[in-house]
Design a protein around this motif. Structure first.
Motif, PDB file in Angstrom:
ATOM      1  N   VAL A 181       0.840  -1.205   0.000  1.00  0.00           N
ATOM      2  CA  VAL A 181       0.000   0.000   0.000  1.00  0.00           C
ATOM      3  C   VAL A 181       0.877   1.258   0.000  1.00  0.00           C
ATOM      4  CG1 VAL A 181      -1.566   1.358   1.472  1.00  0.00           C
ATOM      5  CG2 VAL A 181      -2.008  -1.090   1.066  1.00  0.00           C
ATOM      6  N   HIS A 196      -1.854   6.622   1.331  1.00  0.00           N
ATOM      7  CA  HIS A 196      -2.680   5.889   2.288  1.00  0.00           C
ATOM      8  C   HIS A 196      -1.843   5.446   3.477  1.00  0.00           C
ATOM      9  CE1 HIS A 196      -4.905   5.180  -1.583  1.00  0.00           C
ATOM     10  NE2 HIS A 196      -5.800   5.775  -0.824  1.00  0.00           N
ATOM     11  N   GLU A 231      -7.796   2.148   4.461  1.00  0.00           N
ATOM     12  CA  GLU A 231      -7.962   3.393   3.704  1.00  0.00           C
ATOM     13  C   GLU A 231      -7.688   3.141   2.211  1.00  0.00           C
ATOM     14  OE1 GLU A 231      -5.211   7.282   3.488  1.00  0.00           O
ATOM     15  OE2 GLU A 231      -5.887   6.780   5.523  1.00  0.00           O
ATOM     16  N   TRP A 232      -6.604   2.425   1.917  1.00  0.00           N
ATOM     17  CA  TRP A 232      -6.249   2.073   0.535  1.00  0.00           C
ATOM     18  C   TRP A 232      -7.379   1.283  -0.112  1.00  0.00           C
ATOM     19  CZ3 TRP A 232      -5.904  -2.837  -1.474  1.00  0.00           C
ATOM     20  CH2 TRP A 232      -5.319  -2.966  -2.735  1.00  0.00           C
ATOM     21  N   ASP A 239     -10.515   3.335  -1.059  1.00  0.00           N
ATOM     22  CA  ASP A 239     -10.302   4.093  -2.296  1.00  0.00           C
ATOM     23  C   ASP A 239     -10.339   3.180  -3.517  1.00  0.00           C
ATOM     24  OD1 ASP A 239     -10.169   6.631  -1.288  1.00  0.00           O
ATOM     25  OD2 ASP A 239      -7.993   6.831  -1.496  1.00  0.00           O
TER      26      ASP A 239
END
Length: 149
Positions: free
Chosen positions: A86, A93, A98-99, A102
């Motif tokens: 990531v 991120h 969070e990654w 998205d």
């Protein structure tokens, strides 16, 4: 004698602001990995890139910006993506969650669903993804606002 064969395009996202941001991150050296859906390769009847393959990084205007070389290709479950990958995607991120949020927004978007030919396409932990690492080996064209190499 130089290779006269055109390089295969290396496309990040779809043309537009996201692609522009990702191309800039590659050129700035913060993006050295990317994740795609195995289903994309299957839908396009495209083989996975072998380590050592060189491709032309394409910007939103269709210009060849740089030559990239694939340094690693892994096929794994989406649920197995880890924080080092990531961070190497260079999108800022701070966590896998969070990654993933998205990326799920992108993968569940109308453009991706249309590209896959599946209006209801959705990912889960078991969705197979392709995690690629690469390096810039040559710059092809200057891009406004990027650091010179």
């Amino acid at each position: 004698m130089p290779n006269s064969e055109p390089l295969k395009p290396f496309l990040l996202a779809f043309p537009g602001p996201l692609r522009d941001r990702l191309v800039r991150a590659v050129l700035d050296g913060v993006k050295v990995s990317t994740t795609g859906l195995l289903a994309e390769y299957e839908a396009e009847k495209e083989e996975l890139p072998p380590v050592g393959e060189r491709s032309a990084l394409i910007d939103s205007d269709g210009r060849e910006i740089a030559v990239l070389e694939v340094t690693e290709v892994r096929v794994l479950r989406l649920g197995d993506i880890d924080l080092p990958h990531v961070i190497d995607e260079g999108e800022g991120h701070a966590s896998v969650a969070e990654w993933r949020a998205d990326h799920e927004r992108f993968w569940h978007g109308a453009e991706m669903r249309e590209a896959l030919g599946d209006p209801g396409f959705a990912v889960d932990d078991d969705t197979m993804v392709v995690a690629e690492r690469f390096r810039v080996v040559e710059l092809s064209a200057p891009v406004a606002g990027t650091a010179e190499r």
